[in-house]
Structure formats: structure tokens, C-alpha cells
Design a protein around this motif. Structure first.
Motif, short mmCIF file in Angstrom:
data_model
loop_
_atom_site.label_atom_id
_atom_site.label_comp_id
_atom_site.label_asym_id
_atom_site.label_seq_id
_atom_site.Cartn_x
_atom_site.Cartn_y
_atom_site.Cartn_z
N TRP A 1 30.86 10.47 51.71
CA TRP A 1 31.29 10.93 50.40
C TRP A 1 32.26 12.10 50.52
O TRP A 1 33.15 12.27 49.68
N GLY A 2 32.09 12.91 51.56
CA GLY A 2 33.02 14.01 51.80
C GLY A 2 34.42 13.51 52.12
O GLY A 2 35.43 14.07 51.65
N ILE A 3 34.50 12.45 52.91
CA ILE A 3 35.80 11.85 53.23
C ILE A 3 36.45 11.29 51.96
O ILE A 3 37.65 11.47 51.73
N LEU A 4 35.65 10.63 51.13
CA LEU A 4 36.18 10.10 49.87
C LEU A 4 36.69 11.22 48.98
O LEU A 4 37.77 11.11 48.39
N SER A 5 35.95 12.32 48.91
CA SER A 5 36.40 13.44 48.06
C SER A 5 37.69 14.05 48.60
O SER A 5 38.56 14.44 47.82
N GLU A 6 37.85 14.11 49.92
CA GLU A 6 39.10 14.63 50.49
C GLU A 6 40.28 13.71 50.17
O GLU A 6 41.38 14.19 49.88
N ILE A 7 40.05 12.41 50.20
CA ILE A 7 41.12 11.47 49.86
C ILE A 7 41.51 11.62 48.39
O ILE A 7 42.70 11.62 48.05
N VAL B 1 46.78 10.03 34.86
CA VAL B 1 46.41 9.57 36.21
C VAL B 1 45.88 10.74 37.02
O VAL B 1 44.89 10.61 37.76
N LEU B 2 46.52 11.90 36.88
CA LEU B 2 46.04 13.10 37.58
C LEU B 2 44.63 13.46 37.13
O LEU B 2 43.77 13.75 37.96
N LEU B 3 44.38 13.42 35.83
CA LEU B 3 43.05 13.71 35.32
C LEU B 3 42.02 12.71 35.84
O LEU B 3 40.89 13.08 36.17
N TYR B 4 42.41 11.45 35.94
CA TYR B 4 41.52 10.41 36.44
C TYR B 4 41.08 10.74 37.88
O TYR B 4 39.88 10.70 38.19
N PHE B 5 42.04 11.08 38.74
CA PHE B 5 41.69 11.38 40.13
C PHE B 5 40.90 12.68 40.24
O PHE B 5 39.99 12.79 41.07
N THR C 1 32.44 12.98 42.80
CA THR C 1 32.00 12.88 44.20
C THR C 1 31.40 14.20 44.68
O THR C 1 30.41 14.19 45.40
N THR C 2 31.97 15.33 44.29
CA THR C 2 31.39 16.61 44.71
C THR C 2 30.04 16.85 44.03
O THR C 2 29.15 17.44 44.65
N ILE C 3 29.89 16.39 42.81
CA ILE C 3 28.58 16.49 42.15
C ILE C 3 27.55 15.66 42.91
O ILE C 3 26.42 16.10 43.14
N TYR C 4 27.92 14.47 43.34
CA TYR C 4 26.99 13.63 44.09
C TYR C 4 26.63 14.28 45.42
O TYR C 4 25.45 14.25 45.83
#
Length: 112
Positions: A59-65, A82-86, A93-96
Motif C-alpha cells: 500500500w505504501g508503494i501504491l501511495s507513492e505512485i 483529475v488532480l483531486l481524484y488522485f 491509501t494513507t488512511i488504510y
């Protein structure tokens, strides 16, 4: 700014506030447990702990991407929605990750 962008911004601010509160709770739990206990657990080969650490890394890798994609959108002048979406996805992801950490620390504190 359209109504959808305004709603997205409100959602992002709410999620960021929740993430901040959760981070403070995790920090308090970490201080409660103590650094020595955490180091002893990291040296042990607890399978449940190792599974959580592995999941946190993924999940950390996903949050970095996601944050990298947000930076690229912001730098190259992409659409605000789109920026708000990402950024919302990054915050989720950081909450998880914080929930995983909180759950682990609560289980550790129950063992002590």
C-alpha cells in the motif's frame, strides 16, 4: 471551479482532517508501546506481523505512485478534477496504512 470540483475539494479536506486525527492516534499508541517493544517484535518472526508489514509495503508503494501522479498532474497543468481524484485516492491509501498500523499497535498493546 465547477460544483464537482468544489465537492471533491470538500471531500479531500475532510479526508485529510480524518487522516491527521488518525495519525495522531497512531503516534500516541506508538509512544505508549515504546520503542524497545517494537524492536523486539520486529526481531521476532511473528507471521501475522510479517503479513501486516508486507501489506503496508504494498500500500505504501501504491501511495507513492499516486502522489507522484498528482505531482505530475499539478506540474504539467492537468485538470483540477483529475488532480483531486488522485489526491483523494492517495489520502485513502494513507488512511488504510494508518488503520493497519493502529490495528497492529492495538494488538501489541493487548499482548503486553
Amino acid at each position: 471551479m465547477s460544483i464537482y470540483e468544489l465537492i471533491g475539494l470538500c471531500v479531500l479536506v475532510g479526508l485529510m482532517f480524518y487522516n491527521f486525527r488518525l495519525s495522531l492516534a497512531v503516534k500516541k499508541l506508538k509512544q505508549k508501546i515504546g520503542q524497545a517493544t517494537l524492536m523486539n517484535l520486529m526481531n521476532s518472526q511473528n507471521q501475522q506481523l510479517m503479513a501486516v508489514v508486507h501489506e503496508k509495503k504494498r500500500w505504501g508503494i501504491l501511495s507513492e505512485i499516486l502522489i507522484f501522479a498528482s505531482f505530475m498532474i499539478a506540474i504539467f497543468g492537468g485538470n483540477l478534477s483529475v488532480l483531486l481524484y488522485f489526491l483523494i485516492l492517495y489520502t485513502i491509501t494513507t488512511i488504510y496504512i494508518n488503520h493497519l498500523t493502529e490495528k497492529t499497535f492495538k494488538n501489541i498493546s493487548k499482548l503486553d
